[in-house]
Design a protein around this motif. Structure first.
Motif, PDB file in Angstrom:
ATOM      1  N   LEU A  62       0.842  -1.249   0.058  1.00 34.84           N
ATOM      2  CA  LEU A  62      -0.035   0.010   0.192  1.00 34.84           C
ATOM      3  C   LEU A  62       0.802   1.100   0.057  1.00 34.84           C
ATOM      4  O   LEU A  62       2.109   1.224   0.573  1.00 34.84           O
ATOM      5  N   ALA A  63       0.581   2.539  -0.793  1.00 34.24           N
ATOM      6  CA  ALA A  63       1.396   3.378  -0.969  1.00 34.24           C
ATOM      7  C   ALA A  63       1.769   4.121   0.408  1.00 34.24           C
ATOM      8  O   ALA A  63       1.030   4.154   1.167  1.00 34.24           O
ATOM      9  N   GLU A  64       3.071   4.345   0.605  1.00 37.19           N
ATOM     10  CA  GLU A  64       3.516   5.025   1.861  1.00 37.19           C
ATOM     11  C   GLU A  64       3.391   4.158   3.141  1.00 37.19           C
ATOM     12  O   GLU A  64       3.573   4.730   4.174  1.00 37.19           O
ATOM     13  N   LYS A  65       3.123   2.900   2.827  1.00 36.10           N
ATOM     14  CA  LYS A  65       3.198   1.750   3.851  1.00 36.10           C
ATOM     15  C   LYS A  65       4.111   0.613   3.485  1.00 36.10           C
ATOM     16  O   LYS A  65       3.458  -0.382   3.054  1.00 36.10           O
ATOM     17  N   PRO A  66       5.585   0.774   3.365  1.00 40.03           N
ATOM     18  CA  PRO A  66       6.206  -0.189   3.018  1.00 40.03           C
ATOM     19  C   PRO A  66       6.352  -1.572   3.438  1.00 40.03           C
ATOM     20  O   PRO A  66       6.855  -2.202   3.274  1.00 40.03           O
ATOM     21  N   LEU A  67       5.391  -1.703   4.673  1.00 35.24           N
ATOM     22  CA  LEU A  67       5.535  -2.922   5.433  1.00 35.24           C
ATOM     23  C   LEU A  67       4.068  -3.536   5.257  1.00 35.24           C
ATOM     24  O   LEU A  67       3.855  -4.621   5.887  1.00 35.24           O
ATOM     25  N   GLU A  68       3.288  -2.936   4.343  1.00 37.08           N
ATOM     26  CA  GLU A  68       1.815  -3.496   4.225  1.00 37.08           C
ATOM     27  C   GLU A  68       1.892  -4.268   2.718  1.00 37.08           C
ATOM     28  O   GLU A  68       1.486  -3.440   2.019  1.00 37.08           O
ATOM     29  N   ARG A  69       2.050  -5.420   2.792  1.00 37.21           N
ATOM     30  CA  ARG A  69       2.104  -6.056   1.279  1.00 37.21           C
ATOM     31  C   ARG A  69       0.749  -6.231   0.855  1.00 37.21           C
ATOM     32  O   ARG A  69      -0.005  -6.730   1.519  1.00 37.21           O
ATOM     33  N   VAL A  70       0.611  -6.246  -0.406  1.00 33.98           N
ATOM     34  CA  VAL A  70      -0.337  -6.455  -0.991  1.00 33.98           C
ATOM     35  C   VAL A  70      -0.378  -7.896  -1.572  1.00 33.98           C
ATOM     36  O   VAL A  70       0.791  -8.159  -2.296  1.00 33.98           O
ATOM     37  N   VAL A  71      -1.322  -8.490  -1.190  1.00 36.92           N
ATOM     38  CA  VAL A  71      -0.935 -10.230  -1.575  1.00 36.92           C
ATOM     39  C   VAL A  71      -2.144 -10.696  -2.788  1.00 36.92           C
ATOM     40  O   VAL A  71      -1.989 -11.563  -3.323  1.00 36.92           O
ATOM     41  N   GLU A 108       1.480   6.869 -11.217  1.00 36.81           N
ATOM     42  CA  GLU A 108       1.567   8.212 -10.507  1.00 36.81           C
ATOM     43  C   GLU A 108       2.709   8.946 -10.697  1.00 36.81           C
ATOM     44  O   GLU A 108       3.104   9.852 -10.717  1.00 36.81           O
ATOM     45  N   SER A 109       3.819   7.811 -10.184  1.00 37.72           N
ATOM     46  CA  SER A 109       5.549   8.460 -10.100  1.00 37.72           C
ATOM     47  C   SER A 109       6.247   7.245 -10.207  1.00 37.72           C
ATOM     48  O   SER A 109       5.898   6.139  -9.867  1.00 37.72           O
ATOM     49  N   ALA A 110       7.709   7.689  -9.983  1.00 34.08           N
ATOM     50  CA  ALA A 110       8.601   6.648 -10.048  1.00 34.08           C
ATOM     51  C   ALA A 110       9.728   7.298  -9.182  1.00 34.08           C
ATOM     52  O   ALA A 110       9.854   8.261  -9.159  1.00 34.08           O
ATOM     53  N   GLY A 111      10.330   6.319  -8.634  1.00 35.51           N
ATOM     54  CA  GLY A 111      11.535   7.057  -7.686  1.00 35.51           C
ATOM     55  C   GLY A 111      12.437   5.930  -7.516  1.00 35.51           C
ATOM     56  O   GLY A 111      12.314   4.656  -7.763  1.00 35.51           O
ATOM     57  N   THR A 112      13.038   6.086  -6.220  1.00 36.91           N
ATOM     58  CA  THR A 112      13.977   5.217  -5.403  1.00 36.91           C
ATOM     59  C   THR A 112      13.475   4.856  -4.079  1.00 36.91           C
ATOM     60  O   THR A 112      12.505   5.527  -3.662  1.00 36.91           O
ATOM     61  N   GLY A 113      13.846   3.769  -3.741  1.00 32.53           N
ATOM     62  CA  GLY A 113      13.579   3.368  -2.315  1.00 32.53           C
ATOM     63  C   GLY A 113      14.617   2.449  -1.802  1.00 32.53           C
ATOM     64  O   GLY A 113      15.608   1.836  -2.225  1.00 32.53           O
ATOM     65  N   LEU A 126      16.483   0.341  -4.580  1.00 38.29           N
ATOM     66  CA  LEU A 126      15.249  -0.148  -5.267  1.00 38.29           C
ATOM     67  C   LEU A 126      14.593   0.903  -6.074  1.00 38.29           C
ATOM     68  O   LEU A 126      14.565   1.845  -5.950  1.00 38.29           O
ATOM     69  N   ALA A 127      14.073   0.341  -7.235  1.00 39.28           N
ATOM     70  CA  ALA A 127      13.256   1.270  -8.235  1.00 39.28           C
ATOM     71  C   ALA A 127      11.621   0.988  -7.607  1.00 39.28           C
ATOM     72  O   ALA A 127      11.205   0.005  -7.477  1.00 39.28           O
ATOM     73  N   VAL A 128      10.959   2.244  -7.433  1.00 40.64           N
ATOM     74  CA  VAL A 128       9.749   2.121  -6.972  1.00 40.64           C
ATOM     75  C   VAL A 128       8.728   2.797  -8.048  1.00 40.64           C
ATOM     76  O   VAL A 128       8.959   3.902  -8.368  1.00 40.64           O
ATOM     77  N   ILE A 129       7.526   1.999  -8.295  1.00 42.20           N
ATOM     78  CA  ILE A 129       6.560   2.639  -9.182  1.00 42.20           C
ATOM     79  C   ILE A 129       5.496   2.649  -8.312  1.00 42.20           C
ATOM     80  O   ILE A 129       5.058   1.693  -7.931  1.00 42.20           O
ATOM     81  N   THR A 130       4.960   3.800  -8.200  1.00 43.17           N
ATOM     82  CA  THR A 130       3.622   4.248  -7.480  1.00 43.17           C
ATOM     83  C   THR A 130       2.382   4.140  -8.689  1.00 43.17           C
ATOM     84  O   THR A 130       2.638   5.019  -9.786  1.00 43.17           O
ATOM     85  N   TRP A 131       1.502   3.265  -8.435  1.00 42.18           N
ATOM     86  CA  TRP A 131       0.547   3.285  -9.452  1.00 42.18           C
ATOM     87  C   TRP A 131      -0.776   2.902  -8.530  1.00 42.18           C
ATOM     88  O   TRP A 131      -0.965   2.839  -7.657  1.00 42.18           O
ATOM     89  N   ARG A 132      -1.962   2.812  -9.377  1.00 39.17           N
ATOM     90  CA  ARG A 132      -3.380   2.905  -8.996  1.00 39.17           C
ATOM     91  C   ARG A 132      -3.899   1.689  -8.986  1.00 39.17           C
ATOM     92  O   ARG A 132      -3.794   1.196 -10.474  1.00 39.17           O
ATOM     93  N   LEU A 133      -4.050   0.695  -8.260  1.00 44.70           N
ATOM     94  CA  LEU A 133      -4.762  -0.748  -8.283  1.00 44.70           C
ATOM     95  C   LEU A 133      -6.280  -0.346  -8.035  1.00 44.70           C
ATOM     96  O   LEU A 133      -6.334  -0.262  -6.727  1.00 44.70           O
ATOM     97  N   GLY A 134      -7.223  -0.383  -9.253  1.00 47.68           N
ATOM     98  CA  GLY A 134      -8.578   0.313  -8.826  1.00 47.68           C
ATOM     99  C   GLY A 134      -8.559   1.834  -8.055  1.00 47.68           C
ATOM    100  O   GLY A 134      -7.726   2.529  -8.817  1.00 47.68           O
ATOM    101  N   ASP A 135      -8.947   1.974  -6.931  1.00 44.08           N
ATOM    102  CA  ASP A 135      -9.079   3.297  -6.254  1.00 44.08           C
ATOM    103  C   ASP A 135      -7.763   3.239  -5.266  1.00 44.08           C
ATOM    104  O   ASP A 135      -7.767   4.226  -4.528  1.00 44.08           O
ATOM    105  N   THR A 136      -7.031   2.335  -5.324  1.00 46.72           N
ATOM    106  CA  THR A 136      -5.978   2.178  -4.063  1.00 46.72           C
ATOM    107  C   THR A 136      -4.609   2.505  -5.091  1.00 46.72           C
ATOM    108  O   THR A 136      -4.202   1.880  -5.618  1.00 46.72           O
ATOM    109  N   LEU A 137      -3.991   3.332  -3.973  1.00 52.10           N
ATOM    110  CA  LEU A 137      -2.583   3.553  -4.390  1.00 52.10           C
ATOM    111  C   LEU A 137      -1.513   2.743  -3.953  1.00 52.10           C
ATOM    112  O   LEU A 137      -1.772   2.321  -2.683  1.00 52.10           O
TER     113      LEU A 137
END
Length: 181
Positions: A62-71, A108-113, A126-137
């Motif tokens: 989940l965006a801005e929550k790097p410990l909340e894996r999307v499974v 939405e954006s791309a950067g490093t992590g 790490l390369a980080v790509i921020t995107w929308r999965l439905g309404d969830t970033l």
């Protein structure tokens, strides 16, 4: 030998309980994320790829929550992957799962992590790509297998985003490990 039987049984039971707990936790997380839509199918008429790179797929969180894996939807499994950037979007093909399509208008954006879930690497590794999965970033974390691929992936992903996204500071939470509270 008889004096080791009880401790061995206790250890075996603890190991089985730990595995059971992990399995039930993974299933529960999947159920909680069941409302997330499946990423769209990869279009058959994609334009030529401007970049193709081999990466280690670390996680989608989940965006801005790097410990909340999307499974949900095949995004929970870490593994080797191929990233292909097309004019229409990005194809993320994680080995053993169906390819995931990140449509250009959803990026939405791309950067490093530096970290995600249980992976910590050198600063901005790490390369980080921020995107929308439905309404969830969400953020997808990729570990390029070659040094030059990271910046190439980020630049190619940024070419699909609005012109206002220009620097790594667009994703400050992903860059600073001290940001975890």
């Amino acid at each position: 030998m008889a004096d080791l039987t009880v401790p061995l049984i206790v250890v075996a039971v603890l190991i089985v309980l730990a595995w059971l707990g992990m399995y039930l936790g993974w299933r529960a997380r999947g159920r909680r994320q069941g409302a997330l839509p499946a990423p769209p199918a990869v279009p058959v008429d994609l334009g030529p790829a401007s970049l193709t790179a081999e990466v280690a797929y670390v996680a989608t969180t989940l965006a801005e929550k790097p410990l909340e894996r999307v499974v949900a939807r095949g995004l929970g499994i870490r593994g080797k992957a191929t990233v292909a950037v097309h004019p229409e979007g990005i194809v993320l093909a994680i080995r053993g799962t169906d390819p995931v399509f990140l449509a250009a208008e959803r990026i939405e954006s791309a950067g490093t992590g530096t970290f995600a879930i249980d992976r910590v690497v050198e600063r901005d590794g790490l390369a980080v790509i921020t995107w929308r999965l439905g309404d969830t970033l969400v953020d997808s974390y990729l570990r390029p297998l070659t040094g030059s691929a990271k910046q190439a992936i980020i630049a190619a992903a940024r070419s699909l985003t609005p012109a206002s996204v220009t620097s790594d500071t667009d994703i400050p939470e992903r860059n600073d490990p001290s940001g975890i509270s």
